[in-house]
Design a protein around this motif. Structure first.
Motif, PDB file in Angstrom:
ATOM      1  N   GLY A 202       6.323   6.528 -12.387  1.00  0.00           N
ATOM      2  CA  GLY A 202       5.926   6.681 -13.777  1.00  0.00           C
ATOM      3  C   GLY A 202       5.961   5.405 -14.592  1.00  0.00           C
ATOM      4  N   ALA A 203       6.332   4.275 -13.959  1.00  0.00           N
ATOM      5  CA  ALA A 203       6.382   2.996 -14.679  1.00  0.00           C
ATOM      6  C   ALA A 203       4.969   2.497 -14.982  1.00  0.00           C
ATOM      7  N   ALA A 204       4.870   1.629 -15.974  1.00  0.00           N
ATOM      8  CA  ALA A 204       3.564   1.110 -16.396  1.00  0.00           C
ATOM      9  C   ALA A 204       3.056   0.038 -15.432  1.00  0.00           C
ATOM     10  N   VAL A 205       1.756   0.067 -15.201  1.00  0.00           N
ATOM     11  CA  VAL A 205       1.102  -0.955 -14.374  1.00  0.00           C
ATOM     12  C   VAL A 205      -0.193  -1.400 -15.058  1.00  0.00           C
ATOM     13  N   LEU A 206      -0.724  -2.521 -14.590  1.00  0.00           N
ATOM     14  CA  LEU A 206      -2.025  -3.005 -15.032  1.00  0.00           C
ATOM     15  C   LEU A 206      -3.008  -2.824 -13.890  1.00  0.00           C
ATOM     16  N   LEU A 207      -4.080  -2.094 -14.136  1.00  0.00           N
ATOM     17  CA  LEU A 207      -5.127  -1.918 -13.137  1.00  0.00           C
ATOM     18  C   LEU A 207      -6.211  -2.960 -13.377  1.00  0.00           C
ATOM     19  N   ILE A 208      -6.595  -3.673 -12.318  1.00  0.00           N
ATOM     20  CA  ILE A 208      -7.590  -4.727 -12.449  1.00  0.00           C
ATOM     21  C   ILE A 208      -8.681  -4.521 -11.399  1.00  0.00           C
ATOM     22  N   HIS A 209      -9.926  -4.534 -11.845  1.00  0.00           N
ATOM     23  CA  HIS A 209     -11.077  -4.488 -10.948  1.00  0.00           C
ATOM     24  C   HIS A 209     -11.789  -5.831 -11.079  1.00  0.00           C
ATOM     25  N   ARG A 210     -12.006  -6.503  -9.952  1.00  0.00           N
ATOM     26  CA  ARG A 210     -12.624  -7.835 -10.001  1.00  0.00           C
ATOM     27  C   ARG A 210     -13.776  -7.949  -9.010  1.00  0.00           C
ATOM     28  N   HIS A 211     -14.899  -8.462  -9.499  1.00  0.00           N
ATOM     29  CA  HIS A 211     -16.036  -8.828  -8.661  1.00  0.00           C
ATOM     30  C   HIS A 211     -16.089 -10.354  -8.626  1.00  0.00           C
ATOM     31  N   THR A 212     -16.027 -10.935  -7.439  1.00  0.00           N
ATOM     32  CA  THR A 212     -16.071 -12.387  -7.293  1.00  0.00           C
ATOM     33  C   THR A 212     -17.396 -12.784  -6.643  1.00  0.00           C
ATOM     34  N   TYR A 213     -18.027 -13.830  -7.185  1.00  0.00           N
ATOM     35  CA  TYR A 213     -19.365 -14.226  -6.732  1.00  0.00           C
ATOM     36  C   TYR A 213     -19.394 -15.674  -6.244  1.00  0.00           C
ATOM     37  N   LEU A 214     -20.254 -15.922  -5.257  1.00  0.00           N
ATOM     38  CA  LEU A 214     -20.507 -17.273  -4.766  1.00  0.00           C
ATOM     39  C   LEU A 214     -21.602 -17.912  -5.615  1.00  0.00           C
ATOM     40  N   THR A 215     -21.796 -19.235  -5.444  1.00  0.00           N
ATOM     41  CA  THR A 215     -22.849 -19.930  -6.198  1.00  0.00           C
ATOM     42  C   THR A 215     -24.232 -19.402  -5.834  1.00  0.00           C
ATOM     43  N   SER A 216     -24.357 -18.783  -4.671  1.00  0.00           N
ATOM     44  CA  SER A 216     -25.631 -18.193  -4.250  1.00  0.00           C
ATOM     45  C   SER A 216     -25.957 -16.921  -5.022  1.00  0.00           C
ATOM     46  N   GLY A 217     -24.961 -16.413  -5.765  1.00  0.00           N
ATOM     47  CA  GLY A 217     -25.141 -15.168  -6.501  1.00  0.00           C
ATOM     48  C   GLY A 217     -24.673 -13.946  -5.737  1.00  0.00           C
ATOM     49  N   LYS A 218     -24.349 -14.126  -4.458  1.00  0.00           N
ATOM     50  CA  LYS A 218     -23.884 -12.998  -3.651  1.00  0.00           C
ATOM     51  C   LYS A 218     -22.435 -12.647  -3.990  1.00  0.00           C
ATOM     52  N   ALA A 219     -22.150 -11.356  -3.955  1.00  0.00           N
ATOM     53  CA  ALA A 219     -20.782 -10.900  -4.205  1.00  0.00           C
ATOM     54  C   ALA A 219     -19.916 -11.190  -2.984  1.00  0.00           C
ATOM     55  N   LEU A 220     -18.827 -11.909  -3.185  1.00  0.00           N
ATOM     56  CA  LEU A 220     -17.899 -12.226  -2.098  1.00  0.00           C
ATOM     57  C   LEU A 220     -16.914 -11.088  -1.875  1.00  0.00           C
ATOM     58  N   GLU A 221     -16.479 -10.464  -2.969  1.00  0.00           N
ATOM     59  CA  GLU A 221     -15.461  -9.415  -2.834  1.00  0.00           C
ATOM     60  C   GLU A 221     -15.474  -8.491  -4.046  1.00  0.00           C
ATOM     61  N   TRP A 222     -15.011  -7.308  -3.804  1.00  0.00           N
ATOM     62  CA  TRP A 222     -14.673  -6.370  -4.877  1.00  0.00           C
ATOM     63  C   TRP A 222     -13.220  -5.989  -4.637  1.00  0.00           C
ATOM     64  N   VAL A 223     -12.380  -6.242  -5.647  1.00  0.00           N
ATOM     65  CA  VAL A 223     -10.942  -6.049  -5.490  1.00  0.00           C
ATOM     66  C   VAL A 223     -10.414  -5.072  -6.538  1.00  0.00           C
ATOM     67  N   LYS A 224      -9.636  -4.116  -6.082  1.00  0.00           N
ATOM     68  CA  LYS A 224      -8.928  -3.206  -6.986  1.00  0.00           C
ATOM     69  C   LYS A 224      -7.436  -3.525  -6.859  1.00  0.00           C
ATOM     70  N   SER A 225      -6.820  -3.928  -7.955  1.00  0.00           N
ATOM     71  CA  SER A 225      -5.426  -4.367  -7.919  1.00  0.00           C
ATOM     72  C   SER A 225      -4.548  -3.546  -8.860  1.00  0.00           C
ATOM     73  N   VAL A 226      -3.302  -3.375  -8.445  1.00  0.00           N
ATOM     74  CA  VAL A 226      -2.284  -2.744  -9.290  1.00  0.00           C
ATOM     75  C   VAL A 226      -1.188  -3.789  -9.497  1.00  0.00           C
ATOM     76  N   TYR A 227      -1.045  -4.265 -10.730  1.00  0.00           N
ATOM     77  CA  TYR A 227      -0.040  -5.283 -11.053  1.00  0.00           C
ATOM     78  C   TYR A 227       1.138  -4.656 -11.787  1.00  0.00           C
ATOM     79  N   ARG A 228       2.333  -5.103 -11.464  1.00  0.00           N
ATOM     80  CA  ARG A 228       3.530  -4.639 -12.163  1.00  0.00           C
ATOM     81  C   ARG A 228       3.512  -5.131 -13.612  1.00  0.00           C
ATOM     82  N   ALA A 229       3.505  -4.199 -14.552  1.00  0.00           N
ATOM     83  CA  ALA A 229       3.473  -4.575 -15.970  1.00  0.00           C
ATOM     84  C   ALA A 229       4.803  -5.171 -16.425  1.00  0.00           C
ATOM     85  N   ASP A 230       5.875  -4.906 -15.669  1.00  0.00           N
ATOM     86  CA  ASP A 230       7.176  -5.472 -16.044  1.00  0.00           C
ATOM     87  C   ASP A 230       7.338  -6.908 -15.548  1.00  0.00           C
TER      88      ASP A 230
END
Length: 241
Positions: A202-230
């Protein structure tokens, strides 16, 4: 210590003094700080003034209270600027901490409709599905689920993702990472994630969704992260346009 003739409120001066004691290590993590009565005597001010200063520091995350035991020094949060694109490994090293990664899952699978959409690839195209715990000085900081197109990184291994993935992409594969789009939201940790991150249910977390791109414009990754808010807070530098 404090200047009672200063226009700066006394409670605020006391806050700054206690912050300095914490930040310089004079008050160690999990150490109990002097009681309201002791601080009142030290600064020659009312206990109400001390209470306000201490309450502000509790709200800011510098201190925490234990009922019947006192007020203690909290572990300080890691400040993460959102202006630049850096890896978790780079961030922790910059802060003098030792980063490490525990791989929970590493596999190849056919992209579902939703994953294909996130990465801008064809449905059923092969992707890596990687679940990792990111640690700093052996303390769990975040839980990450990453999806990476196999075509872009054909020889990725579990050993490589235990180190810095971005370093491998740029130094070994000579691919240039251009930018990323990141979305943050507040949430409550799931029971299974709480165990892995050493958090209370039940503790608080930060949810982060990140799309990372190369210089070619192609997507390198899609990341779903859960960070400890404390343990984490994100900083944004905003300029008025």
């Amino acid at each position: 210590m404090i200047d009672k003739q200063s226009p700066i409120p006394i409670y605020y001066q006391i806050e700054e003094y206690l912050k300095k004691m914490i930040e310089t290590g004079k008050f160690a993590v999990n150490q109990v700080i002097p009681s309201e009565r002791e601080l009142s005597g030290t600064f020659q001010v009312s206990r109400m003034t001390i209470r306000q200063a201490v309450s502000d520091l509790v709200n800011e995350g510098y201190l925490y209270r234990r009922k019947g035991k006192g007020t203690f020094v909290a572990e300080q949060k890691i400040e993460q600027p959102l202006q630049g694109l850096t890896s978790f490994t780079e961030d922790m090293i910059k802060r003098g901490m030792t980063p490490s990664t525990r791989v929970l899952h590493f596999d190849k699978k056919k992209a579902s409709v939703s994953i294909a959409k996130q990465l801008g690839i064809s449905e059923q195209e092969l992707v890596y599905e990687i679940k990792r715990i990111r640690l700093a000085d052996d303390i769990p900081m975040a839980l990450e689920m990453s999806y990476i197109p196999v075509k872009l990184v054909p020889n990725l291994t579990e050993t490589i993702v235990q180190d810095s993935f971005y370093k491998y992409i740029e130094d070994t594969l000579q691919l240039k990472i251009e930018d990323a789009v990141q979305a943050l939201e507040a949430s409550i940790v799931l029971p299974e994630d709480a165990k892995r991150l050493d958090m209370k249910p039940g503790a608080a977390v930060l949810l982060i969704h990140r799309h990372t791109y190369l210089t070619s414009g192609k997507a390198l990754e899609w990341v779903k992260s859960v960070y400890r808010a404390d343990r984490y807070k994100f900083l944004i530098n905003m300029k008025r346009s």
